[in-house]
Design an enzyme around this catalytic site. Sequence first.
Site, PDB file in Angstrom:
ATOM      1  N   LYS A 181    -106.100  18.642   5.644  1.00 24.18           N
ATOM      2  CA  LYS A 181    -106.685  18.641   6.983  1.00 24.18           C
ATOM      3  C   LYS A 181    -105.592  18.784   8.033  1.00 24.18           C
ATOM      4  CE  LYS A 181    -109.581  15.902  10.022  1.00 24.18           C
ATOM      5  NZ  LYS A 181    -110.146  17.013  10.757  1.00 24.18           N
ATOM      6  N   LYS A 216     -93.292  13.516   5.700  1.00 20.57           N
ATOM      7  CA  LYS A 216     -93.908  12.768   6.806  1.00 20.57           C
ATOM      8  C   LYS A 216     -92.861  12.323   7.822  1.00 20.57           C
ATOM      9  CE  LYS A 216     -98.005  11.216   4.367  1.00 20.57           C
ATOM     10  NZ  LYS A 216     -98.661  10.139   3.661  1.00 20.57           N
ATOM     11  N   LYS A 257    -100.691  23.592   0.119  1.00 18.16           N
ATOM     12  CA  LYS A 257    -101.750  22.747  -0.411  1.00 18.16           C
ATOM     13  C   LYS A 257    -102.843  22.581   0.651  1.00 18.16           C
ATOM     14  CE  LYS A 257    -101.188  18.289  -0.033  1.00 18.16           C
ATOM     15  NZ  LYS A 257    -100.733  16.906  -0.096  1.00 18.16           N
TER      16      LYS A 257
END
Length: 330
Positions: free
Chosen positions: A198, A112, A195
């Site tokens: 969204k 992130k 994986k």
Amino acid sequence: MSQRVLSGIQPTGSLHLGNYFGAIQNYVALQDRYESIYCVVDLHALTSRPRAEDLKKNTLEAAKILLSCGLDPKRCVLFVQSHVPAHAELAWILACSTAYGDLTRMTQFKEKGDLAQSKGDIINTGIFTYPVLQAADILAYRAEIVPVGDDQLQHLELAREIVRRFNATYGETFPEPRPLLSTAKRVIGLDGEAKMSKSRGNDIGILDAPDVVKKKLASAKTDIKRLRRNDPGEPKDCNIFALHQFVTSPEKIAEIETGCRSASLGCVDCKGIFAASVEHLAGPIRARAEVLERRPDDIKNILRDGAGRANAIAEATMETVRKKIGIGEF
Ligand code: TYM
């Protein structure tokens, strides 16, 4: 008293089949076996600084999907994280028992952080302390079982480490929570590589209409060595075949396997069968969601009631915690 289950899910806008097979299916099954508590983690979603109206909408949407998938407020507690103040308070307290070095090793923090930097954004401290808030979600309820996909295992291991350090300092207070994985602990997305998520845009939404699913599947990766319709395929190298395991009957899967190897079944046909299997599962969920969509007050009432029940449990934990650490009223 039966053991307690807790899990949380982020309101990302639309939950997908990875969430469903990796986590939600287990949430639903566990309701009958344990005292089960589930929350939509809107405070965690703040790490991407969404617009207020989007976050509100997505939080309700996530609750709607969870209810449509089979969470039953009579058999579980369903609530929104920010409606129970104990989560944020406990997160601060637990941060003081969390090693900085442990947080720097979290792979999701690194991912992130890299993503934020690549977009020219700051690496906000929320993404750094994110797993501490997650530990607080679990420990506020002294939950022992945490159904998750395998991307959350590292966060769970950290939560256990925090428990050990807290208990060693202040005396036995929290049990060590353990993860519960489903058979679909890591669902790969339609790109056949990462994986399903969204943010990567490689997902099938639980509420996607059949024509949307069909369109997404058209470009989904299969066995890359199968270039022409008549080339025989290798099912174990095909992500669509892997996805079939979650939705298609064993008999049909056996047929697909033979058909793929002999090239009597093409990728387009195989994807068509997959779309039908998804619809068999998702059709009834979508129908329930359409009913709930027209009754937003029902969802809000369920969440309000859930927050009340969650708050009672979490406050009791906090009273003990405050006493042990020497804060709060004299
Ligand atoms: P989140 O919102 O990313 O995902 C929710 C749940 O879905 C699982 N999952 C998957 N499982 C298999 N394959 C996939 N492709 C896939 N994508 C998602 C996740 O593992 C997760 O179980 N930090 C958590 C939310 C959280 C939480 C908690 C979880 C906050 N507090 C307390 C457990 C306990 C997260 O971001 O999950």
